[in-house]
Scaffold this motif. Structure first.
Motif: not given
Lengths: 344, 260
Positions: A245-273
């Motif tokens: 959702v926000d690459a700079a802050s590391g905000h992602v959405r998994v199955a509708g739930a938001g998770i804030l990782l607080e680390r930069p991410l590439p834009p688009g889709k990633v695989v979290l584990a």
């Protein structure tokens, strides 16, 4: 300077390349494990170090000496085999003293050294027995003593615990590690058992299709897998498709739930584990449905479904604690630092 | 019912093997009219030709075993270790002496190594003995190879070899100290068969004109009545005695029980 250097090693059998550009530097006294599935090339690399296979390309250096073209009996290497390979016509003491005899060590010196080795492996009274009179664990300890007796420069262990039962495997691997540390001998250990590799190694080389996918400490390998293969092969890993959702802050959405990782991410889709022990049932988080509960003694394993994919959660067994039943709808969460972002 | 058939088979087999032997022994004792005696044995043992030919054949048998072991053990070992794909070819080659008659082999030798050839081995007694030794080794090859190969199949040849190499051992020590002692039981069975073949062999020894026991037995059989029976019994006992001696020596040399 490294004690053992494997420099751009390659090996082909006919047209099939089984080891691709393998590089490794091992310090004196270090315990390095080659970990990987069957056919990944780990034993081939070990056999090249031992001299039983000749590299198609590359160089093997031990203590500053290029041994690439030396015969196995000229390399001063000790090796322990999966099948023990004790000489059936020789007693335990003769087996242990074989390398010393070959090296021309006088009988007067051989005896005390053999006794020392038998003491080291905890079998001081079995010198007069034949291999077939020993259990599998005892045979493998004798094989270890035999390999160590001539004071080799490097000790190679080719899946030495695979033929033993689970309990002996654990005690023998600890004994191998103790002896290795006591003697300070540089050791390479080949295994396909991740628990073995994680428990006794200074460093692990995870191999896949003839390539060293990742080299690092057990903690590095487990907590920061560098590739999808390492992530999947070492330990159990739950994967989640995530939308950034926000690459700079590391905000992602998994199955509708938001998770804030607080680390930069590439834009688009990633695989979290996340590891099974990192995931927890929480009031908020990724929506999931419990599909099963397994009792594994010290651990209870919950199986859940997230967006059609199965995930696993491990919890320490706490008697009296009530666990969700299959069919229950829950939310899953993990500590921010424990989320892994797998490379593409 | 099954037991009955087993016993019937054992009794039939025993009769098949023992009756001729008993008959031969009985006949050999009847040289003196109307009573049993050892006259035939005395006559045979007093014949200097018996001692010479029997001694010659025993020496040739022992040399054949040594040559067979020297050829077969390293070959079978190497095929198992490095050339497993060649095993069917080697097996076929070792079977050839069973289908090629000894007379063909010996005529081949005579043709190739006669006195007008490049290598005139038949020109001297030593050379002819060497030819006969090679012929005997060839005849014994199928039995020796099979015995040794079966013995090797019970060992993890590759791991044992690699373990020995990693401990600094060279090929001679690996074969002599580790492989051979572990297949000695198999070698002994191959040796037994080789010994039995050489002691009674007639064709090669006769055509190469060597003073072996086979031609002597034939000569005696053609001219005497009771002595050939006594000779057969003596040869039988001596062959078994020699084999027992070989077993004893191999044990005294420190051959120990190997893995089950």
């Amino acid at each position: 300077m490294s004690f053992l250097v494997l420099d751009h090693l390659q090996k082909s059998f006919g047209t099939t390349k089984v080891v691709h550009d393998f590089n490794l530097s091992v310090d004196k006294g270090e315990f390095v494990s080659f970990l990987g599935p069957s056919g990944c090339g780990k034993t081939t690399v070990l056999r090249m170090v031992a001299g039983f296979e000749t590299p198609s390309e590359g160089q093997i250096v031990i203590d500053g000496q290029d041994v690439t073209r030396l015969r196995p009996n000229q390399r001063q290497i000790g090796m322990v085999f999966q099948s023990y390979a004790l000489f059936p016509n020789l007693t335990v003491a003769e087996n242990v003293g074989f390398g010393l005899k070959v090296a021309g060590v006088p009988r007067a010196e051989r005896g005390p050294r053999v006794a020392e080795m038998l003491d080291l492996i905890g079998l001081p009274d079995l010198g007069g027995r034949y291999p077939w009179q020993l259990s599998g664990g005892q045979q493998q300890r004798v094989a270890l003593a035999r390999a160590l007796a001539p004071r080799p420069r490097v000790l190679l262990l080719d899946e030495p615990l695979s033929a033993l039962d689970a309990k002996i495997r654990v005690s023998l691997r600890n004994q191998i590690r103790e002896i290795q540390q006591q003697l300070g001998i540089t050791t390479i250990f080949v295994t396909h058992d991740q628990e073995e590799a994680l428990s006794i190694s200074d460093r692990i080389v995870v191999m896949h299709k003839g390539i060293a996918d990742q080299t690092g400490t057990p903690s590095d390998i487990y907590n920061s897998p560098a590739t999808h293969f390492v992530a999947g092969f070492v330990g159990t890993l739950n994967r989640f498709e995530a939308e950034v959702v926000d690459a700079a802050s590391g905000h992602v959405r998994v199955a509708g739930a938001g998770i804030l990782l607080e680390r930069p991410l590439p834009p688009g889709k990633v695989v979290l584990a996340a590891r099974p022990e990192s995931l927890q049932i929480a009031p908020e988080g990724i929506p999931a449905e419990i599909t099963g509960v397994e009792f594994l003694g010290s651990v209870q394993r919950l199986r859940a479904r997230v967006d059609g994919a199965e995930v696993v959660l491990d919890r320490f067994n706490a008697p009296g604690e009530e666990l969700p039943r299959p069919g229950a709808r829950v939310h899953l969460a993990a500590a921010r630092a424990s989320w892994l972002v797998l490379p593409e | 019912m099954k037991r009955l058939w087993s016993w019937a088979a054992i009794i039939a087999g025993s009769l098949y093997f023992l009756l001729p032997l008993i008959g031969t022994v009985e006949f050999s004792l009847r040289m003196r009219r109307g009573e049993y005696s050892l006259d035939a044995y005395r006559s045979v043992l007093a014949d200097p030709n018996f001692r010479d030919t029997f001694g010659y054949s025993i020496v040739m048998a022992l040399l054949t075993i040594v040559l067979g072991v020297l050829i077969v053990v390293p070959t079978a070992y190497w095929v198992r270790l490095r050339l497993p794909r060649l095993r069917p070819v080697i097996e076929f080659i070792t079977l050839l002496p069973l289908v090629i008659p000894a007379i063909v082999v010996v005529f081949g030798y005579i043709r190739l190594y006669n006195t007008s050839s490049v290598l005139p081995l038949t020109g001297t007694a030593g050379g002819t003995n060497l030819l006969l030794l090679c012929g005997y080794a060839t005849l014994a090859l199928p039995y020796m190879y099979r015995a040794v190969d079966t013995g090797l199949s019970t060992l993890d040849v590759r791991s044992l070899t690699e373990a020995a190499q990693s401990l600094g051992a060279g090929w001679v020590r690996i074969i002599g100290r580790l492989i051979l002692p572990n297949v000695l039981g198999a070698v002994m069975s191959g040796a037994f068969l080789s010994f039995a073949i050489v002691i009674g062999e007639f064709t090669m020894a006769a055509l190469l004109n060597r003073p072996a026991f086979g031609p002597y037995m034939q000569l005696l059989g053609a001219n005497r009545a009771y002595e050939p029976a006594a000779l057969a019994v003596i040869a039988f006992a001596a062959t078994w005695g020699c084999m027992g001696l070989m077993q004893l020596i191999s044990r005294l040399l420190g051959v120990r029980k190997t893995a089950k």
